[in-house]
Design an enzyme around this catalytic site. Structure first.
Site, PDB file in Angstrom:
ATOM      1  N   GLU A 199       1.719   8.980  -0.848  1.00 58.71           N
ATOM      2  CA  GLU A 199       2.104   7.545  -0.523  1.00 58.71           C
ATOM      3  C   GLU A 199       2.922   7.190   0.591  1.00 58.71           C
ATOM      4  O   GLU A 199       3.930   6.701   0.565  1.00 58.71           O
ATOM      5  CB  GLU A 199       2.657   7.043  -1.835  1.00 58.71           C
ATOM      6  CG  GLU A 199       2.076   7.189  -3.097  1.00 58.71           C
ATOM      7  CD  GLU A 199       2.766   6.795  -4.461  1.00 58.71           C
ATOM      8  OE1 GLU A 199       2.275   6.487  -5.389  1.00 58.71           O
ATOM      9  OE2 GLU A 199       4.133   6.578  -4.488  1.00 58.71           O
ATOM     10  N   GLU A 248      -3.411   9.452  -8.895  1.00 59.96           N
ATOM     11  CA  GLU A 248      -2.465   9.254  -9.799  1.00 59.96           C
ATOM     12  C   GLU A 248      -3.057   7.911 -10.711  1.00 59.96           C
ATOM     13  O   GLU A 248      -3.477   7.050  -9.965  1.00 59.96           O
ATOM     14  CB  GLU A 248      -1.192   8.627  -9.199  1.00 59.96           C
ATOM     15  CG  GLU A 248      -0.348  10.000  -8.723  1.00 59.96           C
ATOM     16  CD  GLU A 248       0.843   9.654  -8.044  1.00 59.96           C
ATOM     17  OE1 GLU A 248       1.467   8.709  -8.632  1.00 59.96           O
ATOM     18  OE2 GLU A 248       1.583  10.258  -6.994  1.00 59.96           O
TER      19      GLU A 248
HETATM   20  C1  BG6 Z   1       4.228   7.382  -7.634  1.00 61.93           C
HETATM   21  C2  BG6 Z   1       4.676   8.592  -7.113  1.00 61.93           C
HETATM   22  O1  BG6 Z   1       4.922   6.356  -6.823  1.00 61.93           O
HETATM   23  O2  BG6 Z   1       4.398   6.794  -9.004  1.00 61.93           O
HETATM   24  C3  BG6 Z   1       5.288   9.533  -8.400  1.00 61.93           C
HETATM   25  O3  BG6 Z   1       3.665   9.335  -6.375  1.00 61.93           O
HETATM   26  C4  BG6 Z   1       5.981   8.744  -9.367  1.00 61.93           C
HETATM   27  O4  BG6 Z   1       5.990  10.702  -7.874  1.00 61.93           O
HETATM   28  C5  BG6 Z   1       4.804   7.723 -10.002  1.00 61.93           C
HETATM   29  O5  BG6 Z   1       6.245   9.506 -10.444  1.00 61.93           O
HETATM   30  C6  BG6 Z   1       5.158   7.085 -11.127  1.00 61.93           C
HETATM   31  O6  BG6 Z   1       6.372   6.250 -10.949  1.00 61.93           O
HETATM   32  P1  BG6 Z   1       7.433   6.508 -11.736  1.00 61.93           P
HETATM   33  O7  BG6 Z   1       8.675   5.712 -11.170  1.00 61.93           O
HETATM   34  O8  BG6 Z   1       7.174   5.973 -13.376  1.00 61.93           O
HETATM   35  O9  BG6 Z   1       7.662   7.727 -11.750  1.00 61.93           O
END
Ligand code: BG6
Length: 475
Positions: free
Chosen positions: A179, A372
């Site tokens: 990201e 993701e």
């Molecule tokens: C992304 C990141 O921004 O979102 C992860 O690459 C992160 O590291 C994921 O965990 C989800 O966000 P959060 O705040 O729910 O952990």
């Protein structure tokens, strides 16, 4: 069948959110080891806390996380049981070079990753490695101020050379920086930046971004030189911005917000800064610290594929009063009345996923890899030890269906899909444990207490069916 035969179904994690063992194997201190749980986390992530070492009595969730450092064999065996074709994980830079740029790498923790990768291969799981997922060695933060210094490029390339050489023939898919656009939103986490009072923060962020872009291009060059079979991806925190109304002013704002997301992967994919990006930087009173040869480097070594995270769409409004009504992965958004939200206020929008994939594919015409996607939710362990998570299944089902339509109806070229946090992990945004994404539950609470026992949730069995039917059986 919608998805290719070799479609890479899997799950994703990041070292600091799962490994723990923060002082084991010779590991050094990283920026992410200084991210506390609780009210000061956000300010720390913004680079507004003057912190250099852990404070007594504070809960730093990365220190133990879910202790994958000691449980990886058991965890990967469960990924194998689910039939995962790929596992996305990151390498903790401070395990390989504890201070960031020692003369020699740390053999002890290289052996940890050797075994982790070999265990994946044993289960026919293709490793997908993020070289830098939000970790900067504190040694380099102290010495250079993190990615604000050009010296970081050499240190990063040294790390890359070790990894590309050692894992040649074993790892083929690599992401340089997780990201990259997060530098504008969470700069201490994303690039090890801590700011002085009164500093032009955008200037420092643009400097850091430029260094990462040059480092990423040179890493792509190096990866291809060491093994022409290597495939390198950039990675963006994606999520389409919709205009709040059809008022042209809202539409213009949405255009600008979307461009802020694309600005840096435009460079990684197309090889140069876009015109609107140069204007954006100028408007923020910043300059790109170009050195001789940088433009040629960026142009010569674009990435092979585009990877992205997607959790929700966002809404843009020209009315500054309405701009920050809800949150989506640290990105502010106005409220979308057509959507439901997660318990953390993230707006749930599978159709927005299809739109986002289309926008990215139209723009770059390179294969996409969703690395993701998922729902952070609280889970309840029943008296009999089972965990029923129909909400997670519903979220993933709708998003996979939308991705399928992007392939079948729109012609988007998709390489794979890894859900975020296939095993419960520490939240990056809040530091909580109880914001769970996993198919595998880990017994640990927000205060850090728990047995670390692993339990398969209902979604574990559901995802197994999805994978074995190559995305045909989503019921
Ligand atoms: C992304 C990141 O921004 O979102 C992860 O690459 C992160 O590291 C994921 O965990 C989800 O966000 P959060 O705040 O729910 O952990």
């Amino acid at each position: 069948m919608a998805f290719r035969n070799d479609f890479l179904w899997g799950g994703a994690t990041a070292a600091n959110q799962v490994e723990g063992g923060w002082k084991e194997g010779g590991k050094g201190l990283a920026n992410v080891d200084l991210m506390p749980h609780g009210s000061t986390r956000y300010e720390t992530g913004l680079g507004h806390a003057d912190i250099h070492s852990p404070k007594k009595g504070v809960n730093y969730p990365s220190h133990e996380a879910v202790d994958m450092y000691h449980h990886y064999k058991e965890d990967i065996a469960m990924f194998g049981e689910m039939g995962m074709k790929t596992y996305r994980f990151s390498i903790a830079w401070t395990r390989i070079f504890p201070d960031g740029d020692e003369a020699e790498p740390n053999e002890e923790d290289l052996r940890y990753y050797d075994d982790l990768i070999d265990t994946c291969l044993e289960y026919h799981i293709e490793p997908l490695v993020t070289i830098c997922h939000f970790d900067t060695p504190m040694g380099l933060v102290e010495k250079y101020g993190g990615w604000r210094s050009r010296k970081m490029i050499d240190a990063f390339l040294k790390l890359c050379r070790v990894l590309f050489t050692r894992y040649k023939g074993k790892v083929k898919y690599w992401l340089t920086f997780n990201e990259i656009n997060m530098i504008l939103h969470f700069p201490f986490v994303a690039a090890g930046l801590q700011f002085e009072k009164g500093e032009n923060e955008v200037q420092t962020e643009i400097t850091a971004v430029h260094h990462e872009l040059v480092a990423s291009a040179l890493a792509t060059k190096l990866a291809h030189e060491i093994d022409p079979l290597n495939k390198i991806g950039c990675m963006v925190a994606a999520g389409q911005y919709y205009p709040e109304t059809c008022n042209p002013a809202d539409n213009l704002k949405a255009l600008a917000d979307n461009r802020e997301v694309y600005m840096f992967i435009d460079v990684q994919a197309r090889g140069h800064y876009p015109a609107y990006g140069l204007k954006w930087i100028e408007a923020h009173h910043a300059v790109i610290p170009f050195e001789t040869g940088d433009e040629e480097i960026l142009a010569a070594y674009p990435v092979d594929f585009i990877s992205l995270s997607y959790y929700s769409s966002r809404v843009s409004t020209a009315d500054p009063q309405k701009g920050k009504q809800t949150e989506s992965n640290i990105f502010a958004s106005a409220v979308n009345p057509y959507l439901e939200t997660s318990a953390w206020g993230w707006q749930i929008d599978p159709l927005g996923f299809r739109i986002t994939l289309n926008e990215l594919y139209d723009r770059y015409e390179k294969p996409l890899f969703v690395v993701e996607n998922g729902l952070g939710a609280k889970d309840v362990v029943e008296k009999d030890g089972s965990i029923h998570d129909p909400y997670r299944i519903a979220y993933l089902r709708a998003h996979i269906q939308a991705m399928k339509e992007a392939v079948e109806k729109d012609g988007v070229d998709m390489m794979g899909y890894t859900t975020w946090g296939c095993i419960d992990l520490v939240s990056n945004g809040t530091g909580e444990m109880e914001k769970r994404y996993g198919f595998i539950y880990v017994d640990k609470d927000n205060s850090g207490k728990g047995t670390l026992k692993r339990i398969r949730k209902d979604s574990f069995y559901w995802y197994k069916k999805v994978i074995s039917s190559n995305g045909e059986d989503l019921v």
